[in-house]
Design an enzyme around this catalytic site. Structure first.
Site: not given
Ligand code: FCB
Length: 781
Positions: A157, A358
């Protein structure tokens, strides 16, 4: 039971990141990272550095096929560059051996936001050298671990790291410069390109990167993706998409910046840092794109809006809060947007393999003696998996899905209060306990799919049937009565566990003396207004997310007040959220004398110790008045609403204070809350003071009445008479001319009130919250 199956070989797993779980921040020669310096929270996190064998075993028991973790740069290169700290790499060496022995495929991320502080001190990401240092670090890690890791992700990210870290300042290192954020973003991509080259030349099998891709939609599009947009909204959507998504996708996958971004970067520090040849380095062929998805970005065009610090260049775009279900972070839950993202990426980059690296949710978990029944998290993951599957069925090339995250952990600026884990961590003892969602996910993995229909929530009967005893016996066991033999108790508890049974709240409350019920008390005159609607929506969603049941109660008569107080006295509710009836009422005061935690929406008329959530009415009124003065208005009248309303008193106070600072005299007219009374008050003001050149009304409804009166009297708005309202109700942007007003956040008030109540229920110290208001300048003044 039939299943909705995923493609063969679909990869199931979880993601974590080094700084969020490892702890051991000064062990074995690790150097400090920007997060050690930035965050005041305790550094042990989940102590994964020492407990990794247990964590790997947990993953194995849950059937995980893949584990995405990140390598900590300051562990490997404590000074950011130079001599490699072999002891730091030894940790990953041990971790990898453990993973491979457990049959779990490692996916390594090289940068999940923990920049060595030494590199920050040399300029951090705004400095071009950081990209080269990163490539050296990548090569060093690959050199040592490359024999056991096939898939390498360079960055996690970069948007968050660059724009929250260097422009918005809410993340480490906490700088606040738009120019530095754009430079950082570019250098992160350059770092990605150089590292990808280094990894490949070292023989890495697969190289990818991880981006957070948020679909950008208008509020109307959230329920109807295909909705046609006005030209202004379409431009706002495209601009935010360029800033958030295409700023990274296009350079990395196409070798060019989105055209509309260039003038924005040019205005924010220039393009001098983008050198010839950079984009060729950045656009390395990728084997896999990791997509992190949590929620959409919802925006609309709003001409007077200043740029959001997280999105420099977003002037004229309003980031909207929408009435959907939300997680405890307040993030809207819109699973279909995951489909949208995956379809879009597959359509735009048909050759590219995707992986959801994620996806997950923070809910307030309730830890009970028999487990953590996090049904909301299960629904969240299940709905997103269904959305993912539908994208796959329409051709999206999605190779796997990783839940964020294995363990409850350190959630950056939010610290340890956020619970994203499938596994609960007690931070006092570091004890791990799989939540129901972990066991549910294990079953999904095992069958490589979802059951076609969701099993119904098990009841007392289901448990009785499974354990072969009567309902009454189950009830006795669940309620902890002693009159049951140990064998029967064991059999019943086994069934309870296997079925994931959550005891009926009423039955449980007999024993625990807690009901899990929260009363949301509304008064009749406020029903139907936008704030009440938002409160009902968000308070319900958030508190239900925390396992509470919401009971709506109307406080419309003296009798109903008496009943509500009685319920609290008898502890039939655990907490009360009260939208106080507007005038001289004693309900709040009477409730505050019971032991039940109560929170108010709106400052009470009589000062008390009960915490409340309010908006900065005085500040908003002062800003509106100062704006009129600054545009040359000298005779400003104010239309006040009913003076027994605390909000009106505060708005008047702010208005007076601003006038006084400018040496001007107040001119007041009273009204009730209707448009007609606003019109009457405006006529009265203009009659009393023909030189009047501005009207500030305590509410938009009153201001709209004043607009009507001005038109009838032939006064041109804003040329002869400026008119400013308060609240920014929907109608305010639909008047001619558009009404200048003061925006009051709606959803934020609702979320704040829910959070405040949760803190009170957990016995934490709480103080009242006053949220900012903001002037929205349209044409009327
Ligand atoms: C993402 C991050 C991770 C965590 C989640 C909730 O943006 O990559 O580390 O904080 O959000």
């Amino acid at each position: 039971m039939s299943t909705a199956s995923f493609p063969e070989g679909f990869v199931w797993g979880v993601s974590t990141s080094a700084f969020q779980i490892e702890g051991a921040t000064s062990t074995d020669g690790r150097g400090p990272s920007i997060w050690d310096v930035f965050s005041a929270d305790r550094a042990e996190a989940c102590d994964h550095y020492h407990r990794y064998p247990e964590d790997v075993r947990l993953m194995k028991d849950l059937g995980m096929a893949a584990y995405r973790f990140s390598v900590s740069w300051p562990r490997v290169l404590p000074d950011g560059s130079g001599k490699v700290n072999e002891a730091g790499l030894d940790f990953y060496d041990r971790l990898l051996d453990e993973l491979l022995a457990a049959g779990i495929t490692p996916y390594a991320t090289l940068y999940h936001w923990d920049l060595p502080q030494a590199v920050e001190e040399l300029g951090g990401w705004p400095s071009r050298d950081t990209a080269r240092r990163f490539a050296d670090y990548a090569a060093a890690v690959h050199h040592r671990l490359g024999d056991r890791v096939d898939t390498w992700f360079t960055l996690n990210e970069p948007w968050v790291a660059a724009f929250l870290g260097y422009s918005d300042g809410s993340h480490a290192p906490g700088r606040k410069s738009a120019a530095e954020a754009f430079r950082s973003a570019h250098h992160m991509m350059l770092a990605h390109g150089l590292a990808a080259q280094a990894l490949r030349s070292g023989g890495a099998a697969r190289v990818g990167t991880v981006l957070n891709i948020s679909p950008v939609l208008t509020p109307a599009q959230v329920s109807d993706f295909g909705r046609q947009l006005s030209e202004e909204d379409a431009e706002a959507v495209a601009r935010i998409d360029a800033l958030a998504n295409r700023q990274f996708l296009e350079p990395m996958l196409r070798g060019s910046y989105p055209a509309e971004l260039l003038p924005i970067i040019e205005r924010n520090g220039g393009l001098g840092h983008v050198r010839d040849g950079d984009l060729d380095i950045i656009a390395q062929p990728l084997d896999l794109l990791g997509v992190n998805y949590y929620s959409p970005s919802v925006v609309q065009a709003q001409p007077s809006e200043p740029a959001s610090p997280a999105y420099p260049g977003s002037e004229g775009v309003l980031f909207c809060t929408i009435p959907t279900a939300v997680t405890a972070m307040g993030w809207p839950i819109v699973p279909n947007c995951l489909s949208l993202v995956l379809r879009r990426l597959s359509a735009e980059y048909p050759e590219l393999d995707l992986m959801v690296t994620e996806n997950g949710a923070d809910f307030v978990d309730v830890v009970t003696g028999d487990g953590i029944h996090d049904v909301e998290r299960i629904s969240f993951v299940e709905e997103h998996l269904r959305a993912l599957l539908s994208a796959v069925e329409s051709g999206a090339r999605v190779r796997g899905y990783l839940v964020w995250t294995l363990l409850d952990n350190f959630e950056w600026t939010e610290g340890y209060q956020r619970k994203f884990g499938l596994v609960h961590v007690d931070f006092a003892t570091q004890k791990r306990r799989p939540k129901d969602s972990a066991l549910w996910y294990r079953d999904v993995i095992r069958r490589n799919g979802l059951t076609e229909t969701r099993p119904k929530r098990p009841t007392l009967e289901t448990v009785a049937a499974r354990s072969g005893v009567s309902r009454a016996t189950v009830s006795r066991v669940v309620n902890g009565e002693a009159s049951v033999s140990p064998e029967v108790r064991t059999a019943v508890m086994r069934a309870v566990k296997e079925l994931g049974y959550v005891p009926n709240a009423a039955a449980r409350s007999l024993v625990t003396r807690r009901t899990n019920a929260i009363a949301l008390v509304l008064s009749v005159p406020r029903q139907g207004d936008a704030l009440t609607a938002a409160v009902v929506q968000y308070v319900t969603s958030m508190l239900e997310g925390a396992g509470k049941q919401i009971t709506l109660m109307l406080a419309d008569t003296a009798e109903s007040h008496r009943r509500i107080v009685q319920q609290a006295e008898a502890r039939l509710v655990d907490g009360v959220v009260l939208l106080p009836p507007d005038r001289g009422d004693t309900l709040a005061e009477r409730l505050s004398r019971t032991d039940v935690p109560i929170v108010l929406l709106g400052k009470p008329a009589v000062a008390s110790l009960v915490p409340y959530v309010d908006v900065d009415n005085a500040g908003g009124a002062a800003a509106a008045t100062e704006h009129l003065l600054a545009s040359g208005r000298r005779r400003i009248g104010m239309i006040c609403g009913p003076m027994d309303l605390v909000a009106v008193q505060d708005r008047l106070a702010g208005h007076r204070a601003a006038l006084q600072r400018a040496g001007a005299q107040p001119l007041l007219a009273l009204a009730d809350l209707t448009r007609a009374s606003g019109a009457a008050a405006a006529r009265q003001l203009l009659g009393d003071e023909p030189a009047l050149d501005a009207v500030f009304a305590a509410t938009d409804q009153l201001a709209i009445g004043a607009l009507q009166a001005a038109r009838e009297l032939g006064r041109r708005v804003p040329e002869d008479l400026a008119i400013v309202g308060f609240d920014d109700i929907d109608a305010a942007s639909a008047t001619t001319p558009g009404l200048t007003t003061v925006r009051v956040p709606l959803a934020e008030q609702a979320l704040a009130v829910a959070r405040l109540l949760l803190s009170r229920l957990e016995g934490r110290h709480t103080t009242s919250v006053v949220l900012p208001t903001r002037l929205v300048v349209r044409e009327s003044g």
